[in-house]
Scaffold this active site. Structure first.
Site, PDB file in Angstrom:
ATOM      1  N   ARG A  55       0.457  -1.466   0.070  1.00 43.14           N
ATOM      2  CA  ARG A  55      -0.370   0.079  -0.230  1.00 43.14           C
ATOM      3  C   ARG A  55       1.190   1.429   0.127  1.00 43.14           C
ATOM      4  O   ARG A  55       0.338   2.264  -0.457  1.00 43.14           O
ATOM      5  CB  ARG A  55      -1.017   0.014   1.371  1.00 43.14           C
ATOM      6  CG  ARG A  55      -2.036   1.129   0.644  1.00 43.14           C
ATOM      7  CD  ARG A  55      -2.946   0.781   1.726  1.00 43.14           C
ATOM      8  NE  ARG A  55      -2.340   0.739   3.601  1.00 43.14           N
ATOM      9  CZ  ARG A  55      -3.365   0.564   4.446  1.00 43.14           C
ATOM     10  NH1 ARG A  55      -4.558  -0.227   4.792  1.00 43.14           N
ATOM     11  NH2 ARG A  55      -2.901   0.382   6.191  1.00 43.14           N
TER      12      ARG A  55
ATOM     13  N   VAL B 145     -10.342   1.659  -3.718  1.00 40.74           N
ATOM     14  CA  VAL B 145      -9.783   0.020  -3.602  1.00 40.74           C
ATOM     15  C   VAL B 145      -8.921   0.146  -2.231  1.00 40.74           C
ATOM     16  O   VAL B 145      -7.883   1.544  -2.568  1.00 40.74           O
ATOM     17  CB  VAL B 145      -9.105  -0.160  -5.079  1.00 40.74           C
ATOM     18  CG1 VAL B 145     -10.172  -0.880  -5.294  1.00 40.74           C
ATOM     19  CG2 VAL B 145      -8.156   0.345  -5.586  1.00 40.74           C
ATOM     20  N   GLU B 146      -7.999  -1.140  -1.890  1.00 41.43           N
ATOM     21  CA  GLU B 146      -6.495  -1.033  -1.084  1.00 41.43           C
ATOM     22  C   GLU B 146      -6.773  -0.345   0.494  1.00 41.43           C
ATOM     23  O   GLU B 146      -6.637   0.508   0.750  1.00 41.43           O
ATOM     24  CB  GLU B 146      -5.510  -0.851  -1.366  1.00 41.43           C
ATOM     25  CG  GLU B 146      -5.033  -1.928  -2.374  1.00 41.43           C
ATOM     26  CD  GLU B 146      -3.369  -1.403  -2.562  1.00 41.43           C
ATOM     27  OE1 GLU B 146      -2.393  -0.613  -1.835  1.00 41.43           O
ATOM     28  OE2 GLU B 146      -3.247  -2.289  -4.056  1.00 41.43           O
ATOM     29  N   GLY B 147      -8.380  -0.503   0.304  1.00 45.64           N
ATOM     30  CA  GLY B 147      -8.675   0.365   2.014  1.00 45.64           C
ATOM     31  C   GLY B 147      -9.598   1.362   1.394  1.00 45.64           C
ATOM     32  O   GLY B 147      -9.194   2.341   1.236  1.00 45.64           O
TER      33      GLY B 147
END
Length: 818
Positions: free
Chosen positions: A374, A496-498
């Site tokens: 991330r 996305v990704e949190g």
């Protein structure tokens, strides 16, 4: 005399607290002052009695623990909310780094500048100058996004052949084994050409089977899969998100039941897997599927534990029953993304990543790897996008004219350009500093959340500013529009990704408060210790340290707010000193307000998401200021770059101030709000937004080629070739600036005020009047076509806008008619 000595003692204890002296030091200072004061006649028996009443219970461990710490510990355990295993895994994942210094209220700026500046190796630089440049030149983004809704096959093959999907894989398995910084630079350049291209390359090098295998895979799994992933023979995806489990990934309903089944002619213990996933990048074309599921052992085939927890496995997608191929269509940025399903698919236990012993360890594996991935992919893609549209907007603003002047000279446009320039500088600084931390061996879970949230938000804001500057040029999609797809796709990175709402409101401070605070994690850990005496001793030490920490931050905050932080230490005594001082002030305020918020809200702070978000904003913007100051120093403190540093620091510190003010205004008690305002802003709010004069300087930087502008353009694809709109526009900017003196010369000699268009006619006029030479006239005329290419927009035959089934039906009707 008593008053003088009492005030003197308060001052001495405040100084000791400011410098975080130990309890014994404070006790020694108090005793010495009392002794001297007694001989001077300032103190007597009553003073000593008061001192002993306070000092003895706090100094004698047995008394303190029995009568003070024990009841406090009992109350603490009662109000502290229980923490789920998934929360514990998330908090335990990764490491703390510079953000911990910021959180503790006493940042060591010399330590920051001692972190090495990340650099590319010769091999990494050659890859960027070679294969990355080549693939950028190969891709027609309009063809890929509008006509093919995918990368062309030759581009796919080039990516595989040149190991674009193997940047994280070690060389022993045939990968490139690039640094995190190198991966970031590659992704930035790919993004500057196409977000479709960078998205497809970024995901396999982020959270996915390759990374999980390298960290946790068995030797057999590594030896089989990693060489195939490195060579492009396998295309990976990782399936985590389910319809019922998005942000709350731990709630996935997908399951694998331990059972017996037939495998290669033998009965073995394995897993019967059932899943329904969505939003899975590369799933439609993947050959190997990383799968997260909840592992269950109802018959006790592996032991007494029935629910083993989240587990990760590798599933070949050509297995019967594995469903892939269908696609989602993410906002006209059609990277391969889609659902995958499977029902009652039997695999042996050695399909678990890391083998059977890693059963139930999937969540820990994921959060540890996510803390690294991330920090690279989405921040790098966002930074590449911000820098590209900043440069493009600057060039367009200088070329495009209205009211007989470049639109970049209009103050309204300057305001947007300044923000683009500032974000381009600070986002690049943040991603460079953060990937540098990864290369130092850190797994910065809090930092990765900070830059994921703020850089994707800056990208969304930057796209909006750029659209405002370009006007109609920005909204007309077509082969000559370099903004439209990025504008459409901006919410993808936000989601996305949190998701960013989750990241800002829960993750940044939720993890940061526990991981970065020097005592909270220990206090929470004491609650889990079964031995009462040991638990009490651990809590005692942590609580006493916590109290001293809070008092120190109270003194530091009070001193810096009343002095304007003028006496705070700074590593440099130049124009940047004020930013170091103000950041130190807000760092102390953050540490103090964290403890006050914990005291006021107690266990409910976990549910006060907007309070948490504001505390997180303070930490985040201090990190962005730090990155900006570090970049300026790493690059040699070039004075010509100073306006970018000043704007970025002023903007970020202004956001710190606003977060702090909003935090105070949302405290539950009016007296507390009044006290905090007096404490934190006794003379009003000290930070002002960047001035119009400063923003004018930034706007000019984007519009005129210079070394400063070139530094903003690092790792942006600017080659002047037919398929690169931004690169062609860069050349047009240089050409326009070169012929402006010729245009002005014709206007001056002819006594005319001509608009800056139809330059071919102006050239002919100048040639006929003997004002220009033939070479000068040709040069002026040649710029006209390039200038028109910049300002013109696309138009289409209505039939050309038909897509998918409509286009096929139209073609079929034409064929039938023929």
């Amino acid at each position: 005399m008593t008053l003088i000595f009492t005030l003197g003692l308060i001052v001495l204890l405040s100084i000791a607290s400011y410098h975080r002296a130990s309890w014994n030091t404070a006790l020694g200072v108090s005793i010495a002052t009392l002794v001297i004061g007694t001989f001077a006649g300032a103190f007597g028996a009553i003073s000593w009695l008061i001192f002993l009443i306070i000092a003895v219970p706090l100094s004698v461990t047995g008394i303190r623990q029995q009568y003070i710490i024990k009841p406090v510990f009992a109350m603490f355990k009662k109000v502290t909310p229980t923490m789920s295993e998934t929360e514990k895994s998330a908090i335990d994942a990764g490491t703390t780094w510079w953000e911990a210094d910021l959180f503790c209220g006493r940042p060591d700026w010399d330590k920051l500048h001692q972190y090495p500046m990340p650099k590319l190796t010769i091999e990494e630089q050659a890859f960027i100058d070679g294969p990355v440049e080549v693939v950028c030149g190969m891709l027609d983004d309009w063809e890929a996004t509008h006509e093919l809704t995918d990368l062309p096959q030759d581009v796919w093959q080039y990516l595989k052949d040149n190991k674009f999907f193997a940047m994280i894989i070690k060389k022993e398995y045939g990968g490139l084994q690039f640094s995190a910084f190198a991966q970031s630079c590659v992704l930035q350049k790919l993004t500057s050409k196409s977000t479709l291209l960078s998205s497809i390359v970024g995901v396999p090098n982020s959270l996915g089977p390759g990374e999980l295998l390298q960290h946790y895979g068995t030797k057999e799994q590594k030896d089989h899969y990693l060489p195939r992933l490195a060579s492009g023979k396998e295309i990976p995806c990782f399936a985590l998100t389910s319809p019922e489990a998005g942000s709350d990934a731990s709630a996935i309903p997908d399951y694998g039941v331990v059972c017996k089944g037939m495998w290669e002619g033998e009965e073995v213990i394995g897993l019967s897997l059932t899943w329904n996933k969505r939003y899975i990048t590369l799933a439609p074309v993947a050959t190997v599927l990383g799968l997260a599921f909840k592992m269950q052992d109802p018959d006790g085939l592996l032991g007494d534990t029935k629910d083993l927890g989240i587990t990760c496995a590798l599933i070949p997608t050509d297995m019967p029953g594995v469903e892939i191929g269908r696609r989602h269509f993410p906002l006209n940025v059609p990277f391969q993304n889609g659902p995958t399903q499977g029902k009652d698919i039997f695999v042996p236990l050695d399909y678990i990543i890391g083998g059977p012993e890693m059963a139930g360890q999937g969540w820990r594996m994921l959060v540890e790897c996510l803390s690294v991935g991330r920090a690279i992919t989405l921040p790098s893609n966002s930074t590449g996008g911000i820098k590209t549209i900043a440069l493009a907007s600057g060039a367009y603003s200088r070329i495009r004219r209205q009211f007989r002047l470049p639109i970049g000279q209009m103050e309204g446009v300057e305001e947007s350009l300044a923000k683009l320039a500032g974000y381009a500088y600070s986002s690049d600084a943040a991603v460079s500093m953060s990937t540098g931390a990864v290369d130092l061996g850190e797994k910065p879970s809090v930092v990765s959340a900070i830059i994921k949230y703020h850089l994707t938000e800056q990208m969304r804001d930057s796209t909006n500013y750029a659209m405002d500057v370009h006007g109609g040029k920005g909204i007309m999609l077509g082969p000559n529009n370099y903004l439209g797809r990025g504008y459409q796709g901006a919410p993808i990175a936000i989601t996305v990704e949190g998701a960013n709402i989750l990241t800002r409101n829960m993750i940044i401070y939720g993890q940061g408060a526990i991981r970065c605070h020097p005592f909270v994690l220990t206090e929470l850990g004491a609650c889990a210790i079964e031995d009462r005496e040991e638990a009490l001793a651990v809590f005692d030490k942590a609580l006493m340290g916590h109290i001293g920490f809070t008092l120190s931050n109270l003194v530091r905050t009070k001193w810096m707010t009343f002095t304007g932080a003028r006496f705070a230490t700074t590593p440099f005594k130049d124009e940047t000193a004020e930013f170091y001082r103000t950041a130190s002030r807000f760092s102390a305020s953050l540490a103090l307000m964290s403890d006050i918020s914990m005291a006021v809200f107690g266990g409910s702070l976990k549910r006060k998401e907007r309070i948490s978000a504001r505390l997180g904003d303070l930490l985040s913007y201090l990190y962005l200021v730090s990155a900006t100051l570090k970049r300026y120093n790493d690059e040699g403190r070039k004075k010509e770059d100073l306006p970018l540093v000043q704007w970025s620091c002023q903007d970020h510190l202004y956001h710190c101030q606003r977060a702090l003010a909003d935090l105070i205004n949302n405290m539950p008690s009016a007296p507390l709000r009044a006290a905090l305002k007096l404490l934190l802003f006794p003379f009003g709010r000290p930070v002002r937004k960047p001035t119009d004069k400063l923003e004018h300087k930034l706007a000019q930087i984007l519009q005129v080629p210079s070394e400063t502008r070139n530094r903003l353009a690092s790792y942006v694809y600017l080659k002047n070739e037919p398929l690169n709109l931004v690169g062609r526009q860069e050349q047009t900017l240089k050409d326009v600036l070169a012929v402006e003196p010729l245009f002005d010369k014709v206007c001056r000699e002819k006594g005319l005020k001509l608009p800056f268009f139809q330059l071919d006619k102006v050239a002919q006029m100048g040639l006929e009047a003997g004002i220009l030479t033939q070479a000068e006239a040709d040069k002026l005329a040649s710029v006209e076509k390039a200038r028109l290419d910049v300002i013109n927009v696309d138009d289409f035959d209505p039939a050309d806008l038909l897509a998918g089934k409509a286009a096929r039906n139209s073609a079929a009707k034409k064929a039938d008619a023929a």
